[in-house]
Design a protein around this motif. Structure first.
Motif, PDB file in Angstrom:
ATOM      1  N   ALA A 378       0.852  -1.191   0.000  1.00 40.63           N
ATOM      2  CA  ALA A 378       0.000   0.000   0.000  1.00 40.63           C
ATOM      3  C   ALA A 378       0.887   1.241   0.000  1.00 40.63           C
ATOM      4  CB  ALA A 378      -0.906   0.010   1.224  1.00 40.63           C
ATOM      5  N   SER A 379       0.416   2.236  -0.680  1.00 43.88           N
ATOM      6  CA  SER A 379       1.220   3.438  -0.892  1.00 43.88           C
ATOM      7  C   SER A 379       1.761   4.045   0.409  1.00 43.88           C
ATOM      8  CB  SER A 379       0.368   4.459  -1.637  1.00 43.88           C
ATOM      9  OG  SER A 379       1.106   5.600  -1.884  1.00 43.88           O
ATOM     10  N   HIS A 380       0.956   4.000   1.469  1.00 41.63           N
ATOM     11  CA  HIS A 380       1.399   4.667   2.697  1.00 41.63           C
ATOM     12  C   HIS A 380       2.491   3.888   3.443  1.00 41.63           C
ATOM     13  CE1 HIS A 380      -1.800   2.051   4.319  1.00 41.63           C
ATOM     14  NE2 HIS A 380      -1.026   2.013   5.376  1.00 41.63           N
ATOM     15  N   HIS A 381       2.752   2.647   3.035  1.00 41.39           N
ATOM     16  CA  HIS A 381       3.805   1.883   3.716  1.00 41.39           C
ATOM     17  C   HIS A 381       5.185   2.502   3.560  1.00 41.39           C
ATOM     18  CE1 HIS A 381       1.340  -2.110   3.655  1.00 41.39           C
ATOM     19  NE2 HIS A 381       0.905  -1.235   4.535  1.00 41.39           N
ATOM     20  N   SER A 382       5.359   3.338   2.533  1.00 41.50           N
ATOM     21  CA  SER A 382       6.701   3.857   2.290  1.00 41.50           C
ATOM     22  C   SER A 382       6.961   5.182   2.992  1.00 41.50           C
ATOM     23  CB  SER A 382       6.938   3.996   0.791  1.00 41.50           C
ATOM     24  OG  SER A 382       6.104   5.000   0.264  1.00 41.50           O
ATOM     25  N   GLY A 383       6.014   5.647   3.813  1.00 45.51           N
ATOM     26  CA  GLY A 383       6.160   6.946   4.473  1.00 45.51           C
ATOM     27  C   GLY A 383       7.495   7.141   5.188  1.00 45.51           C
ATOM     28  N   SER A 384       7.820   6.224   6.085  1.00 41.89           N
ATOM     29  CA  SER A 384       9.066   6.363   6.856  1.00 41.89           C
ATOM     30  C   SER A 384      10.278   6.313   5.943  1.00 41.89           C
ATOM     31  CB  SER A 384       9.219   5.231   7.861  1.00 41.89           C
ATOM     32  OG  SER A 384       8.271   5.376   8.864  1.00 41.89           O
ATOM     33  N   LEU A 385      10.226   5.430   4.979  1.00 42.06           N
ATOM     34  CA  LEU A 385      11.351   5.296   4.061  1.00 42.06           C
ATOM     35  C   LEU A 385      11.559   6.591   3.279  1.00 42.06           C
ATOM     36  CD1 LEU A 385      13.525   3.588   2.645  1.00 42.06           C
ATOM     37  CD2 LEU A 385      11.777   2.869   1.014  1.00 42.06           C
ATOM     38  N   ASP A 560      20.390   9.627 -11.428  1.00 44.24           N
ATOM     39  CA  ASP A 560      20.130   8.305 -10.900  1.00 44.24           C
ATOM     40  C   ASP A 560      19.166   8.443  -9.718  1.00 44.24           C
ATOM     41  OD1 ASP A 560      20.354   5.610 -10.730  1.00 44.24           O
ATOM     42  OD2 ASP A 560      22.168   5.642  -9.495  1.00 44.24           O
ATOM     43  N   TYR A 561      18.207   7.573  -9.633  1.00 42.83           N
ATOM     44  CA  TYR A 561      17.282   7.635  -8.501  1.00 42.83           C
ATOM     45  C   TYR A 561      16.743   6.254  -8.188  1.00 42.83           C
ATOM     46  CZ  TYR A 561      14.409   8.004 -12.668  1.00 42.83           C
ATOM     47  OH  TYR A 561      13.879   7.796 -13.909  1.00 42.83           O
ATOM     48  N   LEU A 562      16.387   6.083  -6.931  1.00 49.66           N
ATOM     49  CA  LEU A 562      15.832   4.816  -6.466  1.00 49.66           C
ATOM     50  C   LEU A 562      14.354   4.736  -6.877  1.00 49.66           C
ATOM     51  CD1 LEU A 562      16.359   2.313  -4.586  1.00 49.66           C
ATOM     52  CD2 LEU A 562      15.486   3.717  -2.715  1.00 49.66           C
ATOM     53  N   ILE A 563      13.899   3.511  -7.164  1.00 46.65           N
ATOM     54  CA  ILE A 563      12.493   3.334  -7.531  1.00 46.65           C
ATOM     55  C   ILE A 563      11.700   2.900  -6.302  1.00 46.65           C
ATOM     56  CG2 ILE A 563      10.877   2.111  -9.042  1.00 46.65           C
ATOM     57  CD1 ILE A 563      12.984   3.639 -10.620  1.00 46.65           C
ATOM     58  N   LEU A 564      10.626   3.603  -6.026  1.00 44.78           N
ATOM     59  CA  LEU A 564       9.666   3.168  -5.017  1.00 44.78           C
ATOM     60  C   LEU A 564       8.373   2.883  -5.764  1.00 44.78           C
ATOM     61  CD1 LEU A 564      11.746   4.408  -3.106  1.00 44.78           C
ATOM     62  CD2 LEU A 564       9.902   5.506  -1.854  1.00 44.78           C
ATOM     63  N   SER A 565       7.749   1.763  -5.475  1.00 45.04           N
ATOM     64  CA  SER A 565       6.537   1.462  -6.237  1.00 45.04           C
ATOM     65  C   SER A 565       5.610   0.549  -5.460  1.00 45.04           C
ATOM     66  CB  SER A 565       6.919   0.787  -7.558  1.00 45.04           C
ATOM     67  OG  SER A 565       5.762   0.398  -8.268  1.00 45.04           O
ATOM     68  N   THR A 566       4.310   0.756  -5.651  1.00 48.00           N
ATOM     69  CA  THR A 566       3.384  -0.243  -5.150  1.00 48.00           C
ATOM     70  C   THR A 566       3.599  -1.490  -6.001  1.00 48.00           C
ATOM     71  OG1 THR A 566       1.677   0.450  -6.699  1.00 48.00           O
ATOM     72  CG2 THR A 566       1.616   1.456  -4.508  1.00 48.00           C
ATOM     73  N   ILE A 567       3.234  -2.645  -5.441  1.00 48.95           N
ATOM     74  CA  ILE A 567       3.399  -3.877  -6.208  1.00 48.95           C
ATOM     75  C   ILE A 567       2.532  -3.811  -7.461  1.00 48.95           C
ATOM     76  CG2 ILE A 567       3.220  -6.394  -6.146  1.00 48.95           C
ATOM     77  CD1 ILE A 567       3.606  -6.228  -3.097  1.00 48.95           C
ATOM     78  N   HIS A 568       1.327  -3.272  -7.304  1.00 47.22           N
ATOM     79  CA  HIS A 568       0.436  -3.179  -8.463  1.00 47.22           C
ATOM     80  C   HIS A 568       1.089  -2.435  -9.624  1.00 47.22           C
ATOM     81  CE1 HIS A 568      -2.906  -4.328  -5.696  1.00 47.22           C
ATOM     82  NE2 HIS A 568      -3.253  -4.984  -6.783  1.00 47.22           N
ATOM     83  N   SER A 569       1.788  -1.360  -9.304  1.00 50.17           N
ATOM     84  CA  SER A 569       2.384  -0.566 -10.384  1.00 50.17           C
ATOM     85  C   SER A 569       3.699  -1.152 -10.884  1.00 50.17           C
ATOM     86  CB  SER A 569       2.639   0.870  -9.923  1.00 50.17           C
ATOM     87  OG  SER A 569       1.439   1.457  -9.564  1.00 50.17           O
TER      88      SER A 569
END
Ligand code: ATP
Ligand code: MG
Length: 690
Positions: A378-385, A560-569
């Protein structure tokens, strides 16, 4: 000599690419289904097939190629162009450009409807509503019918829209949809019917179509034999990627366009079907072979080219436990010593720190950030990260869901906090006042002007005459600002206070209220890590200027950048390294409860999709403690989390399990020594007075 690109393919892939293409003819091929596991080259095969058709004389303007996202279709068109270039040289450019019919079902639908608007009595200048506009119109209609004033609570605008959307996309009668998916709304069936009728009438009066209409109108056109033939004849070839995630309406469209199936190719993987919550049905792919007068050719691919053997073994083990699936196990010759890791960390904050450390380590060893992705349920799981990445100045891009700190609702709440902190902050004030019903830019500006001119702006706000059209919301807003000013709630409870105040506005203003509320709870969590309101606001928004969320979140494309993504996307994509957040029960699967087998299976497939994105290394993170949001009236709390049920004890040998951070030996000795200490403190204290 020209078709050397075929040499790269394995036999099954080549059979799919060349299916029905004979000397000089590319048309008239019987329908083809490629059903195969992750990373077996389905998308690649589809791209090769399109190129092969073009190279063998097919007219690129008469090829329709549909994929799941615009990003995916652009990538596919590029691949086709590259392959064609190897054969056609500089003639390839114009040919690939002529491949004009690529896109998503919705995008293609819009074009077709516009092209045929006159024939179906639509004004071709119709506009298209996004989900948020649609929810607003649904709300307006709901309100005009007086349903929002009913004594027991009528479903919210978003629920109404979701019900409407499901009935359309699943081609199911309203009663069935309510019974199966929204039993708590079943009592409102008659009213919902009236509402949907009025909603449709409102759209027509305003000459707008919503997302669902783009499929629905297209499908309706396919119901007319003359129109269907005309539209179907636009293409000799219709190719679809990720077919497992299409819904009934999409299948109706496809079958309507090519009733005999000639020239039709679909590819997909039933084990990766993850969109049932949007009415997708795996039946589409399973029923495809028998949908036509001539049976479809079915090809399977069983060699995975993406992942190392240990990663594949772990992913296979996860999917093997699914209760219903087409049995197919993938193999690879990509040997590796490195097992996928199961990493135990204490909590969310350690999870974020672990990932940052690992990502940087990998970068040191030559893996670009872009080659690494962090995936979550879920999108909000990455808040702390996200906060940790911003703090450490590591650029990232987030796909799926809004970027946490940049999303409108988080900004709204931060604006309220900033306004309380500094009532002269006009940008914040302007934003929050307009959250209130009846307050527009003019009255907000007037109020801010009045505040500006006085020594105590909040007192002025409290005593000012409310803007003419502002309703009861104004009083609540003033009380809120007073409460924040006197700091009665204390930090970080203030965020909770704002959230309660904001909740009804959130529901009114934005779609997807539930997920957004979860984001705000997450924000509250993050705020708890800061000693005060000022520090929190400063760190998050201003300081240091080269680490603001904007700069960290939207890097230039050549960087260069890190990828953050929901599994769905993350569907269809691959990276050298993949980290999966919160691999615990309650996150994957997302519901702590038992849930129906169907739903649990969809969650299992999600984990499978996540794991199969990885080429060379895969870390699944298991925080021991995680935060859950007020389920079953228990309020927010921390719970001790268990590793996801999809990785049973018997699968552990497929993983390297480790705890992080590792306690250095001298610390461990000291900790152990401290644990051995036994002092009778009560006796000692008494002895002081003897
Ligand atoms: P997913 O199920 O995740 O959508 P997929 O089946 O569509 O996966 P692709 O993305 O097409 O698989 O391919 C996976 C990877 O394997 C890509 O990096 C692709 O270039 C590579 N690949 C596919 N076929 C071959 C082949 N015959 N030889 C070498 N590499 C290949
Ligand atoms: Mg693919």
């Amino acid at each position: 000599m020209g078709d050397r690109y075929l040499d790269r393919l394995n036999d099954a892939q080549r059979a799919a690419v060349t299916h029905g293409v004979a000397q000089g003819t590319t048309t008239g091929a019987p329908p083809l289904l490629v059903i195969a596991g992750a990373g077996s080259g389905k998308t690649s095969t589809l791209a090769h097939r399109v190129a092969h058709l073009i190279v063998n004389g097919a007219d690129p303007r008469r090829i329709l190629l549909m994929t799941f996202s615009r990003r995916a279709s652009a990538e596919m068109a590029r691949r086709v162009g590259r392959i064609c270039a190897q054969v056609l040289g500089n003639r390839a450019g114009p040919m690939a450009d002529a491949l004009a019919w690529t896109g998503t079902f919705h995008g293609i639908g819009a074009r077709i409807i516009r092209a045929h608007a006159e024939q179906i009595g639509l004004d071709p200048a119709f506009s298209i509503h996004d989900r948020e506009d649609s929810a607003d119109l649904m709300n307006l209609t709901r309100h005009e019918l007086g349903f929002s004033k009913t004594e027991s609570r009528f479903p919210t605008k978003n629920t109404c829209l979701a019900i409407y959307s499901r009935a359309i996309n699943a081609e199911q009668p309203l009663g069935d949809v309510l019974l199966k998916h929204y039993p708590w709304c079943a009592g409102w069936q008659e009213q919902l019917k009236t509402l949907f009728g009025a909603y449709v009438a409102a759209k027509q009066a305003q000459n707008v179509l919503d997302y669902d209409d783009l499929l629905l109108v297209w499908a309706q056109m396919m119901g007319d034999p003359v129109l269907a033939a005309q539209i179907g004849d636009t293409w000799d070839h219709v190719l679809v990627d990720e077919y497992q995630d299409t819904n009934r309406l999409q299948a109706t469209i496809l079958l309507g366009m090519k009733p005999d199936g000639t020239g039709m190719t679909v590819v997909g993987d039933d084990a990766q079907s993850i969109y049932a919550f949007r009415s997708a049905t795996v039946r589409n792919i399973l029923d495809f072979p028998s949908a036509f007068p001539i049976p479809a050719t079915v090809l399977t691919l069983d060699r995975n080219y993406r992942s190392t053997q240990p990663i594949l073994a772990a992913a296979n083990a996860v999917i093997e436990q699914a209760s219903e699936r087409f049995a197919k196990t993938l193999w690879t010759d990509r040997e590796s010593e490195a097992l996928p890791r199961l990493v135990c960390v204490k909590d969310d904050a350690d999870q974020a720190r672990y990932i940052v450390q690992r990502v940087l380590e990998e970068r040191e060893q030559g893996t670009a950030l872009k080659q690494q992705a962090v995936l979550f349920r879920a999108s909000h799981h990455s808040g702390s990260l996200e906060v940790e990445l911003i703090r450490r100045n590591i650029p990232f891009v987030k796909f799926g869901g809004l970027k946490f700190l940049d999303s409108a609702h988080v900004k709204d709440v931060l604006a309220m906090l900033r306004f309380a902190e500094n009532p002269r902050d006009r940008v914040a004030g302007f934003r929050v006042m307009q959250l209130l019903p009846g307050v527009g830019p003019t009255s907000a500006r007037r109020m801010l002007d009045a505040m500006q001119a006085t020594p105590d702006p909040l007192a002025t706000l409290a005593h000012a005459t409310p803007p003419a059209r502002a309703g009861a919301g104004w009083t609540g807003f003033v009380a809120m600002t007073q409460g924040l000013r006197t700091r009665t709630a204390g930090w970080p409870s203030e965020i909770g206070l704002i959230r309660h105040w904001y909740e009804p506005h959130l529901e009114r203003l934005h779609e997807g209220a539930a997920t957004r509320l979860a984001d705000l709870r997450q924000l509250e969590q993050i705020a708890g890590g800061y000693p005060s309101r000022e520090r929190f606001l400063t760190d998050l928004t201003l300081d240091p200027p080269d680490a603001t969320s904007d700069q960290a979140g939207v890097p230039r494309l050549d960087e260069d950048y890190l990828i953050l993504s929901t599994i769905h996307s993350a569907k269809g994509q691959e990276w050298r390294g993949v980290f999966v957040l919160n691999t615990v029960d309650g996150c994957i699967p997302s519901d702590l409860g038992t849930g129906e087998t169907e739903e649990i299976d969809e969650e299992r497939r999600l984990l499978y999709v996540a794991m199969t994105r990885a080429r060379d290394f895969l870390d699944l993170i298991v925080p021991q403690r995680f935060h859950i949001h007020g389920q079953h009236g228990l309020g927010d709390r921390h719970v001790y989390a268990a590793r996801t049920r999809f990785i049973g004890q018997d699968m552990l040998p497929l993983f390297e399990t480790r705890a992080w951070p590792l306690v250095p030996p001298e610390d461990a000795t000291r900790q152990e020594a401290a644990r051995q200490v036994r002092i009778d403190m009560a006796a000692r204290l008494r002895a002081m007075w003897k």
